[in-house]
Design a protein around this motif. Sequence first.
Motif, PDB file in Angstrom:
ATOM      1  N   PHE A 101       0.842  -1.198   0.000  1.00 51.90           N
ATOM      2  CA  PHE A 101       0.000   0.000   0.000  1.00 51.90           C
ATOM      3  C   PHE A 101       0.875   1.245   0.000  1.00 51.90           C
ATOM      4  O   PHE A 101       1.768   1.390   0.837  1.00 51.90           O
ATOM      5  CB  PHE A 101      -0.914  -0.011   1.224  1.00 51.90           C
ATOM      6  N   THR A 102       0.618   2.136  -0.949  1.00 48.70           N
ATOM      7  CA  THR A 102       1.349   3.392  -1.072  1.00 48.70           C
ATOM      8  C   THR A 102       0.420   4.558  -0.759  1.00 48.70           C
ATOM      9  O   THR A 102      -0.708   4.608  -1.251  1.00 48.70           O
ATOM     10  CB  THR A 102       1.908   3.564  -2.497  1.00 48.70           C
ATOM     11  N   ARG A 103       0.894   5.485   0.039  1.00 50.84           N
ATOM     12  CA  ARG A 103       0.167   6.728   0.305  1.00 50.84           C
ATOM     13  C   ARG A 103       0.651   7.779  -0.686  1.00 50.84           C
ATOM     14  O   ARG A 103       1.839   8.093  -0.737  1.00 50.84           O
ATOM     15  CB  ARG A 103       0.413   7.179   1.747  1.00 50.84           C
ATOM     16  N   ILE A 104      -0.271   8.342  -1.463  1.00 52.54           N
ATOM     17  CA  ILE A 104       0.126   9.226  -2.559  1.00 52.54           C
ATOM     18  C   ILE A 104       0.895  10.442  -2.050  1.00 52.54           C
ATOM     19  O   ILE A 104       1.801  10.950  -2.715  1.00 52.54           O
ATOM     20  CB  ILE A 104      -1.097   9.648  -3.401  1.00 52.54           C
ATOM     21  N   GLY A 105       0.583  10.899  -0.827  1.00 51.28           N
ATOM     22  CA  GLY A 105       1.269  12.069  -0.287  1.00 51.28           C
ATOM     23  C   GLY A 105       2.731  11.849   0.017  1.00 51.28           C
ATOM     24  O   GLY A 105       3.462  12.811   0.294  1.00 51.28           O
ATOM     25  N   THR A 106       3.184  10.581  -0.037  1.00 52.50           N
ATOM     26  CA  THR A 106       4.582  10.275   0.273  1.00 52.50           C
ATOM     27  C   THR A 106       5.452  10.140  -0.976  1.00 52.50           C
ATOM     28  O   THR A 106       6.658   9.888  -0.860  1.00 52.50           O
ATOM     29  CB  THR A 106       4.681   8.951   1.066  1.00 52.50           C
ATOM     30  N   LEU A 107       4.868  10.304  -2.174  1.00 54.29           N
ATOM     31  CA  LEU A 107       5.608   9.982  -3.397  1.00 54.29           C
ATOM     32  C   LEU A 107       6.696  10.988  -3.749  1.00 54.29           C
ATOM     33  O   LEU A 107       7.755  10.607  -4.241  1.00 54.29           O
ATOM     34  CB  LEU A 107       4.628   9.843  -4.572  1.00 54.29           C
ATOM     35  N   SER A 108       6.430  12.270  -3.533  1.00 53.68           N
ATOM     36  CA  SER A 108       7.417  13.298  -3.863  1.00 53.68           C
ATOM     37  C   SER A 108       7.030  14.579  -3.160  1.00 53.68           C
ATOM     38  O   SER A 108       5.858  14.781  -2.827  1.00 53.68           O
ATOM     39  CB  SER A 108       7.480  13.538  -5.378  1.00 53.68           C
ATOM     40  N   PRO A 109       7.982  15.483  -2.961  1.00 55.47           N
ATOM     41  CA  PRO A 109       7.638  16.778  -2.356  1.00 55.47           C
ATOM     42  C   PRO A 109       6.614  17.556  -3.189  1.00 55.47           C
ATOM     43  O   PRO A 109       5.760  18.254  -2.634  1.00 55.47           O
ATOM     44  CB  PRO A 109       8.984  17.509  -2.304  1.00 55.47           C
TER      45      PRO A 109
END
Length: 424
Positions: free
Chosen positions: A229-237
Amino acid sequence: MSLSDKLKPAARVSGQRQDVWSIINEAATASPNQPIINMGQGFFGYNPPKFILDAAKSALDRVECNQYSPTKGRPRLKKAIADAYSPFWGRKIDPDSEVTITTGANEGMLSAFMAFIEPGDEVVVFEPFFDQYISNIEMAGGKITYVPMQPPATGNTKTSSAGDWTIDFDELANAITSKTKMIVLNTPHNPVGKVYSKAELEKIGELCVKNEIIILSDEVYDRLYYVPFTRIGTLSPEIERLTLTVGSAGKNFYATGWRVGWLLGPSHLIQHVSAAHTRICYSSVSPLQEACAIGFEQADAEGFWDASIKEMKAKMDRFNEVWDELGLPYSDPEGGYFVLVNMSKVKLPEDYPFPPHVASRPRDFKLAWFLIQEVGVAAIPPTEFYTDKNAHYAENYIRFAVCKEDSVLEDAKERLRGLRKYMA
Protein backbone atom coordinates in the motif's frame (compact mmCIF):
# COMPACT_ATOMS: atom_id res chain seq x y z
CA MET A 1 -49.28 19.13 0.93
CA SER A 2 -48.01 21.95 -1.27
CA LEU A 3 -45.57 24.48 0.13
CA SER A 4 -45.34 28.16 -0.66
CA ASP A 5 -42.17 29.29 -2.41
CA LYS A 6 -40.82 30.65 0.89
CA LEU A 7 -41.14 27.23 2.56
CA LYS A 8 -39.70 25.10 -0.23
CA PRO A 9 -36.39 23.36 0.53
CA ALA A 10 -33.14 24.32 -1.14
CA ALA A 11 -32.30 22.54 -4.38
CA ARG A 12 -29.32 20.82 -2.71
CA VAL A 13 -31.66 18.62 -0.65
CA SER A 14 -34.87 18.54 -2.68
CA GLY A 15 -35.89 16.28 -5.52
CA GLN A 16 -33.48 13.50 -4.62
CA ARG A 17 -34.61 9.91 -5.06
CA GLN A 18 -34.64 7.61 -2.07
CA ASP A 19 -31.09 6.71 -1.10
CA VAL A 20 -29.74 3.18 -1.01
CA TRP A 21 -29.27 3.15 2.78
CA SER A 22 -32.94 3.87 3.36
CA ILE A 23 -34.08 1.30 0.81
CA ILE A 24 -31.90 -1.55 2.05
CA ASN A 25 -32.01 -0.91 5.80
CA GLU A 26 -35.77 -0.38 5.83
CA ALA A 27 -36.32 -3.51 3.77
CA ALA A 28 -34.04 -5.50 6.07
CA THR A 29 -35.95 -4.31 9.12
CA ALA A 30 -39.40 -4.83 7.64
CA SER A 31 -38.94 -8.30 6.13
CA PRO A 32 -41.72 -10.56 7.44
CA ASN A 33 -40.03 -13.85 6.64
CA GLN A 34 -37.07 -14.00 9.02
CA PRO A 35 -34.53 -11.81 10.84
CA ILE A 36 -32.19 -10.45 8.18
CA ILE A 37 -28.41 -10.79 8.30
CA ASN A 38 -27.29 -7.26 7.44
CA MET A 39 -24.04 -7.25 5.46
CA GLY A 40 -24.89 -3.97 3.79
CA GLN A 41 -23.71 -0.87 5.62
CA GLY A 42 -20.07 -1.01 6.66
CA PHE A 43 -20.35 -0.95 10.44
CA PHE A 44 -18.56 -3.48 12.61
CA GLY A 45 -20.40 -6.34 14.29
CA TYR A 46 -18.05 -6.29 17.29
CA ASN A 47 -16.47 -3.87 19.73
CA PRO A 48 -13.13 -2.09 19.64
CA PRO A 49 -10.35 -3.89 21.54
CA LYS A 50 -10.35 -3.64 25.31
CA PHE A 51 -7.41 -1.23 25.58
CA ILE A 52 -9.30 1.33 23.48
CA LEU A 53 -12.61 0.84 25.28
CA ASP A 54 -10.81 1.24 28.61
CA ALA A 55 -9.29 4.50 27.36
CA ALA A 56 -12.75 5.81 26.45
CA LYS A 57 -14.20 4.88 29.82
CA SER A 58 -11.36 6.50 31.74
CA ALA A 59 -11.60 9.67 29.65
CA LEU A 60 -15.20 10.13 30.78
CA ASP A 61 -13.99 10.48 34.37
CA ARG A 62 -11.77 13.46 33.52
CA VAL A 63 -13.28 16.93 33.68
CA GLU A 64 -11.29 18.37 30.78
CA CYS A 65 -12.28 15.46 28.52
CA ASN A 66 -15.95 16.32 28.92
CA GLN A 67 -15.55 19.93 27.79
CA TYR A 68 -14.83 21.58 24.45
CA SER A 69 -11.66 20.45 22.74
CA PRO A 70 -9.57 22.96 20.77
CA THR A 71 -11.16 23.41 17.36
CA LYS A 72 -8.18 21.80 15.59
CA GLY A 73 -8.27 18.82 17.93
CA ARG A 74 -6.89 17.69 21.26
CA PRO A 75 -3.10 18.14 21.34
CA ARG A 76 -2.57 14.57 22.53
CA LEU A 77 -4.44 13.11 19.56
CA LYS A 78 -2.74 15.37 17.02
CA LYS A 79 0.64 14.35 18.40
CA ALA A 80 -0.30 10.66 18.43
CA ILE A 81 -1.37 10.83 14.79
CA ALA A 82 1.72 12.79 13.78
CA ASP A 83 3.94 10.24 15.55
CA ALA A 84 2.10 7.32 13.95
CA TYR A 85 2.28 8.68 10.40
CA SER A 86 5.71 10.35 10.40
CA PRO A 87 7.48 7.05 9.56
CA PHE A 88 5.40 6.67 6.39
CA TRP A 89 6.35 10.19 5.26
CA GLY A 90 9.99 9.70 6.21
CA ARG A 91 10.03 12.95 8.14
CA LYS A 92 8.55 14.49 11.27
CA ILE A 93 4.95 15.62 10.76
CA ASP A 94 4.13 18.79 12.71
CA PRO A 95 1.07 18.04 14.85
CA ASP A 96 0.20 21.72 15.22
CA SER A 97 0.32 22.82 11.58
CA GLU A 98 -0.08 19.60 9.53
CA VAL A 99 -2.88 17.75 11.38
CA THR A 100 -6.48 18.73 12.05
CA ILE A 101 -9.08 16.61 13.83
CA THR A 102 -12.61 16.43 12.40
CA THR A 103 -15.98 14.95 13.33
CA GLY A 104 -15.45 11.81 11.33
CA ALA A 105 -13.73 11.54 7.97
CA ASN A 106 -16.86 12.68 6.15
CA GLU A 107 -16.99 16.03 7.93
CA GLY A 108 -13.26 16.35 7.29
CA MET A 109 -13.83 15.96 3.57
CA LEU A 110 -16.72 18.43 3.66
CA SER A 111 -14.35 20.86 5.41
CA ALA A 112 -11.79 20.37 2.63
CA PHE A 113 -14.38 21.05 -0.07
CA MET A 114 -15.71 24.08 1.79
CA ALA A 115 -12.16 25.35 2.23
CA PHE A 116 -11.20 25.25 -1.45
CA ILE A 117 -14.22 24.80 -3.74
CA GLU A 118 -16.23 27.75 -4.94
CA PRO A 119 -19.14 27.80 -7.40
CA GLY A 120 -17.85 26.88 -10.85
CA ASP A 121 -14.79 24.99 -9.64
CA GLU A 122 -14.53 21.45 -10.99
CA VAL A 123 -13.74 18.31 -8.99
CA VAL A 124 -12.73 14.99 -10.59
CA VAL A 125 -14.29 11.94 -8.94
CA PHE A 126 -13.72 8.31 -9.90
CA GLU A 127 -16.69 5.97 -10.24
CA PRO A 128 -17.72 4.08 -8.20
CA PHE A 129 -17.60 6.73 -5.48
CA PHE A 130 -18.63 7.02 -1.84
CA ASP A 131 -21.97 8.77 -2.21
CA GLN A 132 -21.22 11.45 0.40
CA TYR A 133 -18.50 12.88 -1.87
CA ILE A 134 -21.16 14.05 -4.30
CA SER A 135 -23.42 15.87 -1.87
CA ASN A 136 -20.42 17.41 -0.10
CA ILE A 137 -19.01 18.81 -3.35
CA GLU A 138 -22.41 20.09 -4.43
CA MET A 139 -22.90 21.78 -1.04
CA ALA A 140 -19.78 23.81 -1.78
CA GLY A 141 -21.04 24.69 -5.27
CA GLY A 142 -18.57 22.53 -7.15
CA LYS A 143 -19.14 20.84 -10.50
CA ILE A 144 -18.26 17.15 -10.62
CA THR A 145 -16.46 15.51 -13.53
CA TYR A 146 -16.76 11.72 -13.42
CA VAL A 147 -14.14 9.24 -14.59
CA PRO A 148 -15.28 5.59 -14.38
CA MET A 149 -13.06 2.75 -13.24
CA GLN A 150 -13.29 -0.10 -15.74
CA PRO A 151 -14.11 -3.55 -14.31
CA PRO A 152 -12.18 -6.51 -15.71
CA ALA A 153 -13.60 -7.79 -19.00
CA THR A 154 -13.97 -11.27 -17.50
CA GLY A 155 -15.79 -10.04 -14.37
CA ASN A 156 -19.00 -11.87 -15.31
CA THR A 157 -17.29 -15.22 -15.67
CA LYS A 158 -14.32 -15.54 -13.32
CA THR A 159 -12.88 -14.21 -10.08
CA SER A 160 -10.07 -11.70 -10.41
CA SER A 161 -8.18 -9.22 -8.28
CA ALA A 162 -9.85 -5.96 -7.31
CA GLY A 163 -6.69 -4.39 -8.70
CA ASP A 164 -7.94 -5.32 -12.17
CA TRP A 165 -10.45 -2.46 -12.01
CA THR A 166 -8.53 0.20 -13.91
CA ILE A 167 -8.53 3.87 -14.88
CA ASP A 168 -8.24 5.03 -18.46
CA PHE A 169 -5.54 7.66 -17.96
CA ASP A 170 -6.25 9.29 -21.32
CA GLU A 171 -9.85 9.76 -20.16
CA LEU A 172 -8.60 11.17 -16.87
CA ALA A 173 -6.29 13.62 -18.63
CA ASN A 174 -9.14 14.74 -20.92
CA ALA A 175 -11.40 15.29 -17.89
CA ILE A 176 -9.06 17.96 -16.54
CA THR A 177 -9.73 21.55 -17.52
CA SER A 178 -8.49 24.95 -16.45
CA LYS A 179 -11.31 24.95 -13.86
CA THR A 180 -10.30 21.66 -12.23
CA LYS A 181 -9.48 22.51 -8.61
CA MET A 182 -9.40 19.11 -6.92
CA ILE A 183 -9.36 15.36 -7.51
CA VAL A 184 -10.80 12.84 -5.04
CA LEU A 185 -8.94 9.57 -4.61
CA ASN A 186 -9.96 6.58 -2.46
CA THR A 187 -7.45 3.85 -1.64
CA PRO A 188 -8.01 1.19 -0.38
CA HIS A 189 -11.20 1.66 -2.37
CA ASN A 190 -14.80 1.33 -1.28
CA PRO A 191 -16.64 -0.57 -2.75
CA VAL A 192 -14.16 -2.19 -5.15
CA GLY A 193 -11.45 -3.18 -2.64
CA LYS A 194 -8.72 -1.94 -4.98
CA VAL A 195 -5.41 -0.65 -3.62
CA TYR A 196 -4.03 1.74 -6.21
CA SER A 197 -0.55 0.71 -7.29
CA LYS A 198 2.42 3.00 -6.89
CA ALA A 199 2.59 3.37 -10.67
CA GLU A 200 -1.07 4.42 -10.87
CA LEU A 201 -0.63 6.93 -8.06
CA GLU A 202 2.45 8.39 -9.74
CA LYS A 203 0.45 8.98 -12.93
CA ILE A 204 -2.35 10.67 -10.98
CA GLY A 205 0.19 12.71 -9.04
CA GLU A 206 1.99 13.83 -12.20
CA LEU A 207 -1.26 15.08 -13.73
CA CYS A 208 -2.07 16.98 -10.55
CA VAL A 209 1.37 18.57 -10.33
CA LYS A 210 1.24 19.54 -14.02
CA ASN A 211 -2.17 21.18 -13.59
CA GLU A 212 -1.78 22.30 -9.94
CA ILE A 213 -4.75 20.29 -8.67
CA ILE A 214 -5.37 19.53 -4.98
CA ILE A 215 -5.48 15.80 -4.21
CA LEU A 216 -7.99 14.78 -1.55
CA SER A 217 -6.91 11.24 -0.74
CA ASP A 218 -9.50 9.29 1.23
CA GLU A 219 -7.41 6.65 3.01
CA VAL A 220 -9.81 5.65 5.78
CA TYR A 221 -9.03 1.94 5.22
CA ASP A 222 -5.30 2.57 5.38
CA ARG A 223 -4.70 -0.05 8.10
CA LEU A 224 -6.46 -2.82 6.18
CA TYR A 225 -4.43 -3.78 3.11
CA TYR A 226 -3.44 -7.20 1.77
CA VAL A 227 -1.01 -6.07 -0.95
CA PRO A 228 1.66 -3.34 -0.80
CA PHE A 229 0.00 0.00 0.00
CA THR A 230 1.35 3.39 -1.07
CA ARG A 231 0.17 6.73 0.30
CA ILE A 232 0.13 9.23 -2.56
CA GLY A 233 1.27 12.07 -0.29
CA THR A 234 4.58 10.27 0.27
CA LEU A 235 5.61 9.98 -3.40
CA SER A 236 7.42 13.30 -3.86
CA PRO A 237 7.64 16.78 -2.36
CA GLU A 238 5.77 18.15 -5.39
CA ILE A 239 2.85 15.74 -4.88
CA GLU A 240 2.90 16.12 -1.10
CA ARG A 241 2.53 19.89 -1.51
CA LEU A 242 -0.88 19.30 -3.14
CA THR A 243 -2.17 16.39 -1.01
CA LEU A 244 -4.65 16.22 1.83
CA THR A 245 -4.84 12.75 3.37
CA VAL A 246 -8.04 11.71 5.14
CA GLY A 247 -8.08 9.24 8.05
CA SER A 248 -10.67 7.66 10.31
CA ALA A 249 -10.43 6.36 13.86
CA GLY A 250 -13.82 4.75 13.32
CA LYS A 251 -12.38 2.50 10.62
CA ASN A 252 -9.03 2.02 12.37
CA PHE A 253 -10.43 1.07 15.77
CA TYR A 254 -13.77 -0.64 14.90
CA ALA A 255 -15.74 2.33 16.24
CA THR A 256 -17.62 3.95 13.36
CA GLY A 257 -20.05 5.60 15.77
CA TRP A 258 -17.31 7.59 17.51
CA ARG A 259 -17.03 10.02 14.59
CA VAL A 260 -13.37 10.92 15.00
CA GLY A 261 -11.45 11.64 11.82
CA TRP A 262 -8.51 13.76 10.70
CA LEU A 263 -6.72 15.31 7.76
CA LEU A 264 -2.97 15.36 7.27
CA GLY A 265 -1.30 17.74 4.86
CA PRO A 266 0.99 20.71 4.33
CA SER A 267 0.26 23.70 6.53
CA HIS A 268 -0.71 25.92 3.57
CA LEU A 269 -3.66 23.55 2.94
CA ILE A 270 -4.49 22.31 6.44
CA GLN A 271 -4.94 25.81 7.88
CA HIS A 272 -7.90 26.42 5.57
CA VAL A 273 -9.46 23.01 6.25
CA SER A 274 -9.20 23.82 9.97
CA ALA A 275 -10.91 27.16 9.41
CA ALA A 276 -13.80 25.52 7.54
CA HIS A 277 -14.13 22.78 10.19
CA THR A 278 -14.37 25.44 12.90
CA ARG A 279 -17.28 27.06 11.08
CA ILE A 280 -19.07 23.77 10.41
CA CYS A 281 -19.03 22.17 13.86
CA TYR A 282 -16.49 24.12 15.93
CA SER A 283 -14.91 21.12 17.67
CA SER A 284 -15.19 17.35 17.84
CA VAL A 285 -16.14 14.99 20.64
CA SER A 286 -13.57 15.30 23.44
CA PRO A 287 -13.48 12.00 25.39
CA LEU A 288 -13.34 9.91 22.24
CA GLN A 289 -10.48 12.01 20.87
CA GLU A 290 -8.60 11.16 24.05
CA ALA A 291 -9.43 7.47 23.63
CA CYS A 292 -8.20 7.51 20.03
CA ALA A 293 -4.96 9.19 21.11
CA ILE A 294 -4.34 6.37 23.57
CA GLY A 295 -5.28 3.89 20.85
CA PHE A 296 -2.53 5.21 18.58
CA GLU A 297 -0.03 5.38 21.44
CA GLN A 298 -0.57 1.74 22.39
CA ALA A 299 -1.49 0.09 19.07
CA ASP A 300 2.01 -1.06 18.14
CA ALA A 301 2.75 -2.49 21.58
CA GLU A 302 -0.59 -4.33 21.48
CA GLY A 303 0.22 -5.73 18.03
CA PHE A 304 -3.08 -4.24 16.94
CA TRP A 305 -2.33 -3.17 13.36
CA ASP A 306 -0.92 -6.51 12.27
CA ALA A 307 -3.74 -8.35 14.04
CA SER A 308 -6.34 -6.16 12.28
CA ILE A 309 -4.99 -7.10 8.86
CA LYS A 310 -4.71 -10.79 9.71
CA GLU A 311 -8.20 -10.98 11.21
CA MET A 312 -9.95 -9.07 8.44
CA LYS A 313 -8.22 -11.03 5.69
CA ALA A 314 -9.31 -14.23 7.44
CA LYS A 315 -12.91 -12.98 7.53
CA MET A 316 -12.73 -12.09 3.85
CA ASP A 317 -11.38 -15.50 2.92
CA ARG A 318 -13.91 -17.26 5.15
CA PHE A 319 -16.85 -15.43 3.60
CA ASN A 320 -15.70 -15.71 -0.01
CA GLU A 321 -15.62 -19.51 0.24
CA VAL A 322 -19.35 -19.48 -0.49
CA TRP A 323 -18.84 -17.77 -3.86
CA ASP A 324 -16.25 -20.37 -4.81
CA GLU A 325 -18.79 -23.06 -3.87
CA LEU A 326 -21.54 -21.42 -5.94
CA GLY A 327 -19.33 -20.55 -8.89
CA LEU A 328 -20.14 -16.86 -8.60
CA PRO A 329 -17.14 -14.68 -9.53
CA TYR A 330 -16.03 -11.80 -7.33
CA SER A 331 -13.40 -9.09 -7.15
CA ASP A 332 -10.89 -10.41 -4.64
CA PRO A 333 -10.18 -7.38 -2.41
CA GLU A 334 -6.71 -5.94 -1.98
CA GLY A 335 -7.81 -3.90 1.05
CA GLY A 336 -10.76 -2.80 3.18
CA TYR A 337 -13.67 -4.98 4.26
CA PHE A 338 -16.00 -4.97 1.26
CA VAL A 339 -16.29 -7.53 -1.53
CA LEU A 340 -18.08 -7.07 -4.86
CA VAL A 341 -19.75 -10.26 -6.09
CA ASN A 342 -20.90 -10.65 -9.69
CA MET A 343 -24.39 -12.15 -9.82
CA SER A 344 -25.03 -12.22 -13.54
CA LYS A 345 -25.65 -15.98 -13.16
CA VAL A 346 -28.53 -15.36 -10.75
CA LYS A 347 -31.80 -15.32 -12.66
CA LEU A 348 -34.57 -13.26 -11.08
CA PRO A 349 -38.15 -14.51 -11.61
CA GLU A 350 -39.75 -12.47 -14.41
CA ASP A 351 -42.93 -11.84 -12.45
CA TYR A 352 -41.30 -11.04 -9.10
CA PRO A 353 -43.28 -8.28 -7.26
CA PHE A 354 -40.63 -5.57 -6.88
CA PRO A 355 -41.97 -2.34 -5.37
CA PRO A 356 -41.95 0.63 -7.77
CA HIS A 357 -38.98 2.37 -6.11
CA VAL A 358 -36.92 -0.79 -6.73
CA ALA A 359 -38.38 -1.80 -10.10
CA SER A 360 -37.33 1.57 -11.54
CA ARG A 361 -33.69 1.13 -10.54
CA PRO A 362 -30.93 -0.97 -12.19
CA ARG A 363 -30.71 -4.75 -11.87
CA ASP A 364 -28.45 -4.68 -8.79
CA PHE A 365 -31.23 -3.00 -6.77
CA LYS A 366 -33.55 -5.84 -7.75
CA LEU A 367 -30.87 -8.37 -6.81
CA ALA A 368 -30.40 -6.72 -3.42
CA TRP A 369 -34.16 -6.64 -2.75
CA PHE A 370 -34.47 -10.29 -3.81
CA LEU A 371 -31.62 -11.31 -1.49
CA ILE A 372 -33.36 -9.69 1.47
CA GLN A 373 -36.79 -11.13 0.77
CA GLU A 374 -35.88 -14.63 -0.42
CA VAL A 375 -32.45 -15.37 1.06
CA GLY A 376 -32.47 -13.27 4.23
CA VAL A 377 -29.19 -11.40 3.63
CA ALA A 378 -28.91 -7.65 3.08
CA ALA A 379 -26.19 -6.20 0.83
CA ILE A 380 -25.67 -2.98 -1.11
CA PRO A 381 -26.31 -2.41 -4.84
CA PRO A 382 -23.22 -0.55 -6.11
CA THR A 383 -24.87 1.36 -8.96
CA GLU A 384 -25.80 3.84 -6.21
CA PHE A 385 -22.13 4.86 -6.46
CA TYR A 386 -22.31 5.55 -10.21
CA THR A 387 -23.89 8.12 -12.48
CA ASP A 388 -26.78 6.81 -14.56
CA LYS A 389 -24.54 6.94 -17.63
CA ASN A 390 -22.02 4.50 -16.18
CA ALA A 391 -24.26 2.36 -13.94
CA HIS A 392 -24.08 -0.48 -16.46
CA TYR A 393 -20.56 -1.26 -15.24
CA ALA A 394 -21.90 -2.42 -11.87
CA GLU A 395 -25.47 -3.58 -12.45
CA ASN A 396 -24.58 -7.26 -11.96
CA TYR A 397 -22.53 -6.71 -8.79
CA ILE A 398 -23.55 -6.67 -5.13
CA ARG A 399 -21.40 -5.35 -2.24
CA PHE A 400 -21.04 -7.27 1.02
CA ALA A 401 -19.36 -6.01 4.22
CA VAL A 402 -17.43 -8.76 6.04
CA CYS A 403 -16.64 -6.80 9.23
CA LYS A 404 -18.92 -9.08 11.25
CA GLU A 405 -18.51 -11.89 13.78
CA ASP A 406 -17.41 -15.18 12.22
CA SER A 407 -20.64 -16.83 13.34
CA VAL A 408 -22.62 -14.19 11.40
CA LEU A 409 -20.50 -14.84 8.31
CA GLU A 410 -21.19 -18.56 8.58
CA ASP A 411 -24.93 -17.97 8.96
CA ALA A 412 -24.89 -15.68 5.93
CA LYS A 413 -23.01 -18.27 3.88
CA GLU A 414 -25.57 -20.94 4.75
CA ARG A 415 -28.40 -18.68 3.60
CA LEU A 416 -26.57 -17.62 0.45
CA ARG A 417 -26.24 -21.27 -0.59
CA GLY A 418 -29.96 -20.97 -1.25
CA LEU A 419 -29.09 -19.02 -4.40
CA ARG A 420 -28.33 -22.30 -6.20
CA LYS A 421 -31.97 -22.78 -7.21
CA TYR A 422 -32.00 -19.37 -8.89
CA MET A 423 -28.81 -19.83 -10.89
CA ALA A 424 -28.62 -20.62 -14.55
